[in-house]
Design an enzyme around this catalytic site. Structure first.
Site, short mmCIF file in Angstrom:
data_model
loop_
_atom_site.label_atom_id
_atom_site.label_comp_id
_atom_site.label_asym_id
_atom_site.label_seq_id
_atom_site.Cartn_x
_atom_site.Cartn_y
_atom_site.Cartn_z
N SER A 148 0.86 -1.19 0.00
CA SER A 148 0.00 0.00 0.00
C SER A 148 0.89 1.23 0.00
O SER A 148 2.06 1.16 0.41
CB SER A 148 -0.89 0.01 1.25
OG SER A 148 -1.50 1.28 1.44
N TYR A 164 -2.66 -1.27 9.83
CA TYR A 164 -2.60 -1.46 8.38
C TYR A 164 -1.27 -0.94 7.85
O TYR A 164 -0.59 -1.62 7.07
CB TYR A 164 -3.77 -0.74 7.74
CG TYR A 164 -3.85 -0.83 6.24
CD1 TYR A 164 -4.42 -1.94 5.62
CD2 TYR A 164 -3.40 0.20 5.43
CE1 TYR A 164 -4.51 -2.03 4.24
CE2 TYR A 164 -3.48 0.13 4.04
CZ TYR A 164 -4.04 -0.98 3.46
OH TYR A 164 -4.13 -1.06 2.10
#
Length: 264
Positions: A148, A164
């Protein structure tokens, strides 16, 4: 070889985790369109079957398998079943992931942190390890991880995605590490670091279907040099590139597909 032929995946078998929706579904379809048979793995069997049906509609072999990537036995069984049914695994996308609900650090529950780490980081480790067990004896293979932009930079809305972000940063360096280890076996390991993509992750907040989510998408768009979030189909090209012989000299790198997000 003709340039476009470098991107063909005919005769190869790909395994994609998180294939039941979002980027996993998109990657599965892209690989099938390039000629690969696809093993669609998801914690939910129904959505995985729907993706497998789309693969079959393209004239490729597609099978659906249920597995929780945070469970070692599930991942091992998925690879064993894939090899038993389709003969081999040549390409693996360690893609399954989740994001936590936003909250202040002082209120963050350990259980939610652990769940995200288990799926987004440990799940990648287990998937890549099983891929290596299949590929090393053959002396070839392609492994692609889904990281990401928040594996590269801090979340723009503070620490609300701290688990995350930590997991995805781990994926980036894990990708580098195993690329070095597996390079002598002619296995290329690379990652994709997407920006915000219009999927159902984080409860569908990026779908823009409520006033709150529309405001969230607008804030992201204003922060992004290209002025918008991404669509899943915009990652098809990088997926096929990294899965194909077009990227045969590339390993250990995570590509930001981010509309310019990490440029500033």
């Amino acid at each position: 070889m003709h340039t476009l032929d470098l991107f063909r995946l005919d005769g190869q078998v790909a395994l994609v985790t998180g294939a039941g929706s979002g980027l996993g579904e998109t990657f599965s379809i892209a690989l099938a369109e390039a000629g690969a048979d696809v093993v669609c793995v998801d914690v939910r069997l129904g959505p995985a079957q729907q993706t497998a049906e789309q693969v079959c509609s393209l004239g490729r072999r597609g099978i659906a398998l249920q597995a929780d990537v945070s469970r070692e036995a599930d991942v091992s069984r998925a690879f064993a079943d894939a090899v038993a049914q389709l003969g081999s695994v040549d390409i693996v996308f360690a893609n399954a992931g989740i994001a936590e609900k936003p909250c202040a650090l002082v209120e963050a529950p350990l259980a939610e942190w652990q769940k995200v780490i288990d799926i987004d980081l440990t799940g990648v480790f287990l998937t890549v390890r099983e891929a290596a067990r299949v590929m090393v004896p053959k002396g070839r293979g392609k492994i692609i991880t889904t990281a990401s932009i928040y594996g590269l930079v801090a979340p723009f809305d503070g620490g609300t995605k701290r688990a995350y972000a930590a997991a995805k940063a781990g994926v980036v360096n894990f990708t580098r590490s195993v690329a070095v280890e597996l390079g002598p076996h002619n296995i290329q390991v690379n990652g994709i670091a997407p920006t915000y993509i219009r999927t159902h992750i984080a409860g569908g907040r990026l779908r823009g279907e409520t006033e709150d989510s529309r405001q969230f998408v607008q804030a992201i768009s204003q922060r992004t040099p290209l002025g918008r979030i991404g669509e899943p189909e915009e990652l098809k090209g990088i997926a096929v590139f990294l899965a194909s012989s077009a990227s045969s000299l590339m390993t250990g790198f995570t590509v930001a597909i981010d509309a310019g997000w990490t440029a500033w």
